[in-house]
Design an enzyme around this catalytic site. Sequence first.
Site, PDB file in Angstrom:
ATOM      1  N   LYS A 155       0.809  -1.226   0.000  1.00  0.00           N
ATOM      2  CA  LYS A 155       0.000   0.000   0.000  1.00  0.00           C
ATOM      3  C   LYS A 155       0.841   1.276   0.000  1.00  0.00           C
ATOM      4  O   LYS A 155       0.347   2.359   0.322  1.00  0.00           O
ATOM      5  CB  LYS A 155      -1.006   0.041   1.168  1.00  0.00           C
ATOM      6  CG  LYS A 155      -1.931  -1.139   1.307  1.00  0.00           C
ATOM      7  CD  LYS A 155      -2.526  -1.642   0.022  1.00  0.00           C
ATOM      8  CE  LYS A 155      -3.583  -0.785  -0.573  1.00  0.00           C
ATOM      9  NZ  LYS A 155      -4.070  -1.381  -1.864  1.00  0.00           N
ATOM     10  N   GLY A 156       2.101   1.132  -0.347  1.00  0.00           N
ATOM     11  CA  GLY A 156       2.973   2.305  -0.358  1.00  0.00           C
ATOM     12  C   GLY A 156       2.852   3.130  -1.643  1.00  0.00           C
ATOM     13  O   GLY A 156       3.196   4.307  -1.676  1.00  0.00           O
ATOM     14  N   ARG A 159       2.528  -0.115  -7.096  1.00  0.00           N
ATOM     15  CA  ARG A 159       2.018  -0.313  -8.458  1.00  0.00           C
ATOM     16  C   ARG A 159       2.241   0.943  -9.296  1.00  0.00           C
ATOM     17  O   ARG A 159       2.679   0.862 -10.442  1.00  0.00           O
ATOM     18  CB  ARG A 159       0.524  -0.693  -8.416  1.00  0.00           C
ATOM     19  CG  ARG A 159      -0.162  -0.802  -9.769  1.00  0.00           C
ATOM     20  CD  ARG A 159       0.517  -1.732 -10.751  1.00  0.00           C
ATOM     21  NE  ARG A 159       0.603  -3.104 -10.266  1.00  0.00           N
ATOM     22  CZ  ARG A 159       1.310  -4.058 -10.868  1.00  0.00           C
ATOM     23  NH1 ARG A 159       1.995  -3.800 -11.963  1.00  0.00           N
ATOM     24  NH2 ARG A 159       1.354  -5.268 -10.364  1.00  0.00           N
ATOM     25  N   LYS A 347      -6.880   1.297  -6.561  1.00  0.00           N
ATOM     26  CA  LYS A 347      -5.800   2.192  -6.124  1.00  0.00           C
ATOM     27  C   LYS A 347      -6.396   3.586  -5.964  1.00  0.00           C
ATOM     28  O   LYS A 347      -6.925   4.149  -6.924  1.00  0.00           O
ATOM     29  CB  LYS A 347      -4.661   2.239  -7.145  1.00  0.00           C
ATOM     30  CG  LYS A 347      -4.107   0.902  -7.538  1.00  0.00           C
ATOM     31  CD  LYS A 347      -3.382   0.189  -6.421  1.00  0.00           C
ATOM     32  CE  LYS A 347      -2.922  -1.181  -6.881  1.00  0.00           C
ATOM     33  NZ  LYS A 347      -2.424  -2.005  -5.791  1.00  0.00           N
ATOM     34  N   HIS A 351     -10.772   6.249   2.128  1.00  0.00           N
ATOM     35  CA  HIS A 351     -10.542   5.577   3.414  1.00  0.00           C
ATOM     36  C   HIS A 351     -11.706   5.867   4.360  1.00  0.00           C
ATOM     37  O   HIS A 351     -12.279   6.962   4.312  1.00  0.00           O
ATOM     38  CB  HIS A 351      -9.246   6.071   4.057  1.00  0.00           C
ATOM     39  CG  HIS A 351      -8.017   5.711   3.272  1.00  0.00           C
ATOM     40  ND1 HIS A 351      -6.762   6.144   3.606  1.00  0.00           N
ATOM     41  CD2 HIS A 351      -7.853   4.927   2.164  1.00  0.00           C
ATOM     42  CE1 HIS A 351      -5.872   5.659   2.750  1.00  0.00           C
ATOM     43  NE2 HIS A 351      -6.526   4.925   1.854  1.00  0.00           N
TER      44      HIS A 351
HETATM   45  N1  LIG Z   1      -0.955   7.611  -9.465  1.00  0.00           N
HETATM   46  C1  LIG Z   1      -1.585   6.888  -8.535  1.00  0.00           C
HETATM   47  N2  LIG Z   1      -2.836   6.413  -8.780  1.00  0.00           N
HETATM   48  C2  LIG Z   1      -3.478   5.681  -7.840  1.00  0.00           C
HETATM   49  N3  LIG Z   1      -2.948   5.376  -6.635  1.00  0.00           N
HETATM   50  C3  LIG Z   1      -1.713   5.838  -6.353  1.00  0.00           C
HETATM   51  C4  LIG Z   1      -0.985   6.609  -7.285  1.00  0.00           C
HETATM   52  N4  LIG Z   1       0.209   6.923  -6.724  1.00  0.00           N
HETATM   53  C5  LIG Z   1       0.221   6.386  -5.507  1.00  0.00           C
HETATM   54  N5  LIG Z   1      -0.934   5.735  -5.280  1.00  0.00           N
HETATM   55  C6  LIG Z   1      -1.244   5.057  -4.017  1.00  0.00           C
HETATM   56  O1  LIG Z   1      -0.937   3.691  -4.176  1.00  0.00           O
HETATM   57  C7  LIG Z   1      -1.624   3.052  -3.101  1.00  0.00           C
HETATM   58  C8  LIG Z   1      -1.641   1.558  -3.350  1.00  0.00           C
HETATM   59  O2  LIG Z   1      -0.342   1.121  -3.121  1.00  0.00           O
HETATM   60  P1  LIG Z   1       0.242  -0.210  -3.772  1.00  0.00           P
HETATM   61  O3  LIG Z   1       0.146  -0.122  -5.249  1.00  0.00           O
HETATM   62  O4  LIG Z   1       1.608  -0.377  -3.221  1.00  0.00           O
HETATM   63  O5  LIG Z   1      -0.745  -1.298  -3.222  1.00  0.00           O
HETATM   64  S1  LIG Z   1      -0.518  -2.881  -3.191  1.00  0.00           S
HETATM   65  O6  LIG Z   1       0.336  -3.163  -2.050  1.00  0.00           O
HETATM   66  O7  LIG Z   1       0.078  -3.282  -4.463  1.00  0.00           O
HETATM   67  O8  LIG Z   1      -1.875  -3.432  -3.017  1.00  0.00           O
HETATM   68  C9  LIG Z   1      -2.990   3.705  -3.097  1.00  0.00           C
HETATM   69  O9  LIG Z   1      -3.477   3.654  -1.785  1.00  0.00           O
HETATM   70  P2  LIG Z   1      -4.991   4.011  -1.398  1.00  0.00           P
HETATM   71  O10 LIG Z   1      -5.155   5.490  -1.692  1.00  0.00           O
HETATM   72  O11 LIG Z   1      -5.102   3.738   0.030  1.00  0.00           O
HETATM   73  O12 LIG Z   1      -5.876   3.163  -2.248  1.00  0.00           O
HETATM   74  C10 LIG Z   1      -2.698   5.114  -3.575  1.00  0.00           C
HETATM   75  O13 LIG Z   1      -2.797   6.088  -2.571  1.00  0.00           O
END
Ligand SMILES: Nc1ncnc2c1ncn2[C@@H]1O[C@H](COP(=O)(O)OS(=O)(=O)O)[C@@H](OP(=O)(O)O)[C@H]1O
EC number: 2.8.2.-
Length: 384
Positions: A155-156, A159, A347, A351
């Site tokens: 969740k960092g 992706r 993503k 929350h």
């Molecule tokens: N460009 C862009 N678009 C969408 N989301 C973005 C982006 N950059 C960072 N994030 C943040 O990525 C969070 C998900 O992290 P991960 O991809 O590491 O999640 S996972 O561990 O693979 O499930 C996800 O967390 P949440 O906001 O809690 O859903 C996003 O805050």
Amino acid sequence: MEYSPVCNSVYAAWSSPVKKKLLLLSIMFLIWVYMLYSCVGYCSTMPSLVVDSYRGKESASLGKRTESGGGVGGAGGGLASRLLTKPQPWEDIESDYEEPTVRTSSRDLLDTDRTEDWDDLAGMRAAAEPGAMSSFSSGAGSKKLPQAIIIGVKKGGTRALLEFLRVHPDIRAVGAEPHFFDRNYENGLEWYRELMPKTLEGQITMEKTPSYFVTREAPARIAAMSRGTKLIVVVRDPVTRAISDYTQTLSKKPDIPSFESLTFKNRTTGLIDTSWSAVQIGIYAKHLDNWLQYFPMEQLLFVSGERLISDPRIITDKHFYFNQTKGFPCLKKAEGSSKPHCLGKTKGRTHPNIDPEVVQRLRDFYRPFNLKFYQMTGHDFGWD
Ligand SMILES: Nc1ncnc2c1ncn2[C@@H]1O[C@H](COP(=O)(O)OS(=O)(=O)O)[C@@H](OP(=O)(O)O)[C@H]1O
């Protein structure tokens, strides 16, 4: 019949067996040059050339940013450049989204986290136009073990970082999370290599599996594969990260207890439950200690998850636009596509509201660990 001197010499040229061979070779060479020329013309119509033009600028602008102290927090700025240690020849890239081995051969690859990633990848696939050049180059290169791995944190923003990085023509990445160093290690390195996309000389192979960062055995296993592996960690405020983690679980299991009740071993005494993975993952200093037993600090690169959202130009400055509806930066052109692309709906979730007192208690809990982490990495991520 009389022959002119010119005809005579042409005849002589044709009639000499050595010269015949030379002539044949020349014709073959001309055909080869013509084919190469046609191919270059064809390649120039592919969307990936946009990436080519980015490459030149990127090395200039990103290089500057790294020098100006992008350091750990801004590490993404020089990331692609840092991963690429020598000048690379331009080669086209093929789509990563056709990986039947990954999708069908491992049950593990269908777990909830990866299903989320596949949502994103499905979006990417849909956005990707079938590029004829992709099939043209699909046979080229060979599969290599990754030289760089995004090892965390869950969740960092892992992706987003991978999708942003793979826009670079010299970075090729496997789309799904292989989970090799935690769940699939017994399958062996050849199994792992098979999952990787083909790369040409000079291209970098990457994968991301965020659970590696908290897997006790992962550092030793990666070191056994190669001590030179570059390890990238996207870190995010551990409190927000925990809430994000909880939000993901909640979206799949709506009946789980509240965040507040899961946070504490004993709510009255305020004792935090450090055995809850959502809390434990955020104790970055503790996990980092484990990695430092096997890798020197220079081998690790920390990217601020917050900066990845607020300023994705730390990766490169011309590939993003801010999508108001999504509320996040998105790619102007996805890899292998001419269409814009945002990450999927898993993503950037909304929350749930968490009791501010609980959030404060968690902040107090993480503070000493965060400070230790800042000391270890030499960078203040500004979470406190
Ligand atoms: N460009 C862009 N678009 C969408 N989301 C973005 C982006 N950059 C960072 N994030 C943040 O990525 C969070 C998900 O992290 P991960 O991809 O590491 O999640 S996972 O561990 O693979 O499930 C996800 O967390 P949440 O906001 O809690 O859903 C996003 O805050």
